[in-house]
Design a protein around this motif. Structure first.
Motif, PDB file in Angstrom:
ATOM      1  N   GLY A  42       0.876  -1.168   0.000  1.00 33.10           N
ATOM      2  CA  GLY A  42       0.000   0.000   0.000  1.00 33.10           C
ATOM      3  C   GLY A  42       0.908   1.210   0.000  1.00 33.10           C
ATOM      4  O   GLY A  42       1.548   1.533  -0.994  1.00 33.10           O
ATOM      5  N   SER A  43       1.027   1.869   1.152  1.00 34.73           N
ATOM      6  CA  SER A  43       1.941   3.012   1.259  1.00 34.73           C
ATOM      7  C   SER A  43       3.390   2.551   1.455  1.00 34.73           C
ATOM      8  O   SER A  43       4.317   3.333   1.292  1.00 34.73           O
ATOM      9  N   CYS A  44       3.568   1.283   1.804  1.00 30.62           N
ATOM     10  CA  CYS A  44       4.925   0.743   1.944  1.00 30.62           C
ATOM     11  C   CYS A  44       5.611   0.716   0.578  1.00 30.62           C
ATOM     12  O   CYS A  44       4.962   0.777  -0.463  1.00 30.62           O
ATOM     13  N   PHE A  62       9.414  -2.023   3.281  1.00 27.20           N
ATOM     14  CA  PHE A  62       9.487  -1.157   4.461  1.00 27.20           C
ATOM     15  C   PHE A  62       8.288  -0.243   4.596  1.00 27.20           C
ATOM     16  O   PHE A  62       7.654   0.136   3.630  1.00 27.20           O
ATOM     17  N   LEU A  63       8.007   0.100   5.851  1.00 30.94           N
ATOM     18  CA  LEU A  63       6.826   0.864   6.240  1.00 30.94           C
ATOM     19  C   LEU A  63       7.075   2.368   6.288  1.00 30.94           C
ATOM     20  O   LEU A  63       6.227   3.160   5.901  1.00 30.94           O
ATOM     21  N   LEU A  64       8.240   2.789   6.777  1.00 26.94           N
ATOM     22  CA  LEU A  64       8.567   4.201   6.979  1.00 26.94           C
ATOM     23  C   LEU A  64       9.971   4.470   6.457  1.00 26.94           C
ATOM     24  O   LEU A  64      10.825   3.592   6.507  1.00 26.94           O
ATOM     25  N   GLY A 107       5.231   0.518  -4.982  1.00 28.66           N
ATOM     26  CA  GLY A 107       4.431   0.863  -3.804  1.00 28.66           C
ATOM     27  C   GLY A 107       4.307   2.353  -3.628  1.00 28.66           C
ATOM     28  O   GLY A 107       4.217   3.109  -4.583  1.00 28.66           O
ATOM     29  N   GLY A 108       4.294   2.791  -2.385  1.00 29.69           N
ATOM     30  CA  GLY A 108       4.235   4.212  -2.093  1.00 29.69           C
ATOM     31  C   GLY A 108       2.908   4.859  -2.427  1.00 29.69           C
ATOM     32  O   GLY A 108       2.847   6.049  -2.726  1.00 29.69           O
ATOM     33  N   ILE A 118       2.570   9.300   3.469  1.00 24.56           N
ATOM     34  CA  ILE A 118       3.757   8.526   3.826  1.00 24.56           C
ATOM     35  C   ILE A 118       4.263   7.720   2.631  1.00 24.56           C
ATOM     36  O   ILE A 118       5.466   7.481   2.505  1.00 24.56           O
ATOM     37  N   GLY A 119       3.364   7.319   1.746  1.00 22.20           N
ATOM     38  CA  GLY A 119       3.772   6.585   0.553  1.00 22.20           C
ATOM     39  C   GLY A 119       4.739   7.392  -0.299  1.00 22.20           C
ATOM     40  O   GLY A 119       5.768   6.880  -0.760  1.00 22.20           O
TER      41      GLY A 119
END
Length: 187
Positions: A42-44, A62-64, A107-108, A118-119
């Motif tokens: 998703g945003s990862c 990765f998430l962040l 992603g992102g 955040i993506g």
């Protein structure tokens, strides 16, 4: 070749593939030709990095974005800065050379409109990391508002994605046709 034989060959090829699911906070490196790496984004962001000469590659998720100070925290594996380093070092340990590495990013997405994007921050971080490290960025697919289902063949560098719309999650089956090393396929 009859249609039945072509379908049987496609099934047989699919059965021989070793599917490795990469979830948030993980990375995986392989030099095995039957390995395919899978993830949902998703945003990862997932970086798919490959050395075409050593025929080794890997993926992270990765998430962040993170910063150097974040890698000392208990949950460092959530951060891009940590996972990008682990992925590159894992590739080098498997015989890759940094000057030959080629990367694709996926992603992102902006999955929640009212929250911060955040993506986009993840995508910007990953591109900046590649540039700073001198790793060739071949493209990929980042941004938008939809999640992605991603497949990556680490030995060839081939990547495929399917966009995820709403609640539907498409089932991805690699085509039986031969592929060209380093391609990105959208379907």
């Amino acid at each position: 070749m009859t249609l039945h034989n072509a379908a049987h060959r496609a099934e047989h090829t699919e059965e021989r593939q070793q599917k490795v699911h990469i979830i948030q906070g993980q990375y995986y490196v392989s030099d095995q030709p039957n390995v395919v790496l899978l993830t949902l984004l998703g945003s990862c962001v997932a970086a798919c990095i490959h050395d075409p000469v050593a025929r080794v590659g890997g993926m992270n998720h990765f998430l962040l974005p993170g910063a150097d100070r974040d890698t000392n925290t208990r949950d460092a594996e959530r951060y891009g800065v940590h996972l990008m380093e682990l992925l590159v070092n894992g590739l080098l340990q498997h015989g890759a050379r940094k000057d030959r590495l080629q990367a694709k990013l996926f992603g992102g997405a902006r999955t929640v409109e009212k929250l911060s994007d955040i993506g986009r921050q993840n995508s910007i971080f990953a591109e900046r990391f590649l540039k700073t490290e001198g790793i060739a960025y071949l493209g990929g697919s980042c941004g938008g508002e939809s999640g992605r289902r991603l497949q990556f063949w680490p030995v060839s560098g081939r990547a495929r994605q399917a966009m995820i719309a709403g609640q539907e999650v498409p089932i991805i089956v690699p085509p039986p046709a031969p592929h060209v090393d380093g391609d990105v396929e959208f379907f």
